[in-house]
Design an enzyme around this catalytic site. Structure first.
Site, short mmCIF file in Angstrom:
data_model
loop_
_atom_site.label_atom_id
_atom_site.label_comp_id
_atom_site.label_asym_id
_atom_site.label_seq_id
_atom_site.Cartn_x
_atom_site.Cartn_y
_atom_site.Cartn_z
N ILE A 1 38.21 34.46 45.85
CA ILE A 1 38.70 35.46 46.80
C ILE A 1 37.55 36.04 47.64
O ILE A 1 37.78 36.52 48.75
CB ILE A 1 39.50 36.56 46.04
N HIS B 1 35.22 29.92 33.61
CA HIS B 1 35.40 29.32 34.95
C HIS B 1 34.08 28.77 35.47
O HIS B 1 33.01 29.32 35.21
CB HIS B 1 35.98 30.33 35.94
N HIS C 1 32.06 28.03 38.91
CA HIS C 1 31.99 28.24 40.36
C HIS C 1 31.44 26.97 40.99
O HIS C 1 30.37 26.49 40.57
CB HIS C 1 30.99 29.35 40.71
N GLU D 1 32.11 38.44 35.04
CA GLU D 1 33.02 39.58 35.27
C GLU D 1 34.43 39.30 34.81
O GLU D 1 35.11 40.19 34.30
CB GLU D 1 33.00 39.96 36.76
N VAL D 2 34.89 38.08 34.99
CA VAL D 2 36.24 37.71 34.55
C VAL D 2 36.10 36.85 33.29
O VAL D 2 35.47 35.79 33.32
CB VAL D 2 37.01 36.94 35.65
N ASN E 1 28.79 31.66 34.81
CA ASN E 1 28.31 32.93 34.26
C ASN E 1 28.95 33.14 32.89
O ASN E 1 30.16 32.92 32.73
CB ASN E 1 28.70 34.08 35.19
P1 5GP Z 1 32.26 35.85 37.47
O1 5GP Z 1 31.38 36.96 37.94
O2 5GP Z 1 33.15 36.27 36.33
O3 5GP Z 1 31.53 34.58 37.21
O4 5GP Z 1 33.18 35.48 38.71
C1 5GP Z 1 34.47 35.92 38.90
C2 5GP Z 1 34.89 35.45 40.27
O5 5GP Z 1 36.30 35.61 40.37
C3 5GP Z 1 34.27 36.24 41.44
O6 5GP Z 1 33.54 35.35 42.28
C4 5GP Z 1 35.47 36.86 42.14
O7 5GP Z 1 35.34 36.86 43.54
C5 5GP Z 1 36.62 35.97 41.68
N1 5GP Z 1 37.89 36.68 41.60
C6 5GP Z 1 38.13 37.86 40.98
N2 5GP Z 1 39.43 38.20 41.10
C7 5GP Z 1 40.02 37.20 41.80
C8 5GP Z 1 41.37 37.00 42.25
O8 5GP Z 1 42.30 37.78 42.03
N3 5GP Z 1 41.60 35.84 42.94
C9 5GP Z 1 40.62 34.95 43.22
N4 5GP Z 1 40.97 33.86 43.93
N5 5GP Z 1 39.35 35.11 42.81
C10 5GP Z 1 39.05 36.23 42.12
#
Ligand code: 5GP
Ligand code: ZN
Length: 118
Positions: A33, A105, A107, A100-101, A92
């Protein structure tokens, strides 16, 4: 299989809309997003796993399939061919890893520079 409080599980289920890039029985792929670059998508196993830290030998199959999908999807989404093009793969893991999530996943980030980040 799913965590009802997990945002990526909700995306997989279609409860939260996403721009789908690819889907099969085990894997879901969608655009980030907040993209860092012209191409920025996330690959997730449909099975809710919080992070890489929870992986065991039983996950080698799906993780291997995700890895072999990366270059195909990267090119299909607009990354230029290796070696002049390419992409960046980031996973991550945990708070100190910048996660964060908490649904595992990958990237996949690429496309012509400059990028917003990375
Ligand atoms: P992390 O920091 O956990 O590796 O990355 C989480 C990623 O999820 C971030 O790049 C963020 O932009 C993406 N993200 C968080 N919420 C959503 C969402 O509701 N939809 C989409 N498509 N991406 C999301
Ligand atoms: Zn989840």
């Amino acid at each position: 299989m799913r965590d009802p409080n997990c945002i990526f599980c909700k995306i997989i289920e279609g409860q939260i809309p996403s721009q789908k890039v690819y889907e099969d029985e085990e894997i879901y792929v969608f655009n980030d997003i907040h993209p860092w670059a012209p191409v920025h998508f996330l690959m997730v196993p449909k099975l809710h796993l919080p992070s890489m830290a929870q992986l065991g030998p039983e996950h080698a199959g799906v993780m291997g399939r995700m890895m072999t999908l990366v270059p195909k999807l990267a090119q299909a989404q607009g990354c230029n061919p290796y070696p002049d093009g390419g992409f960046r793969l980031i996973v991550n893991t945990g708070d100190e890893g910048g996660q964060e999530v908490h649904h595992l996943h990958l990237h996949v980030i690429g496309g012509p520079r400059p990028w917003r980040k990375g």
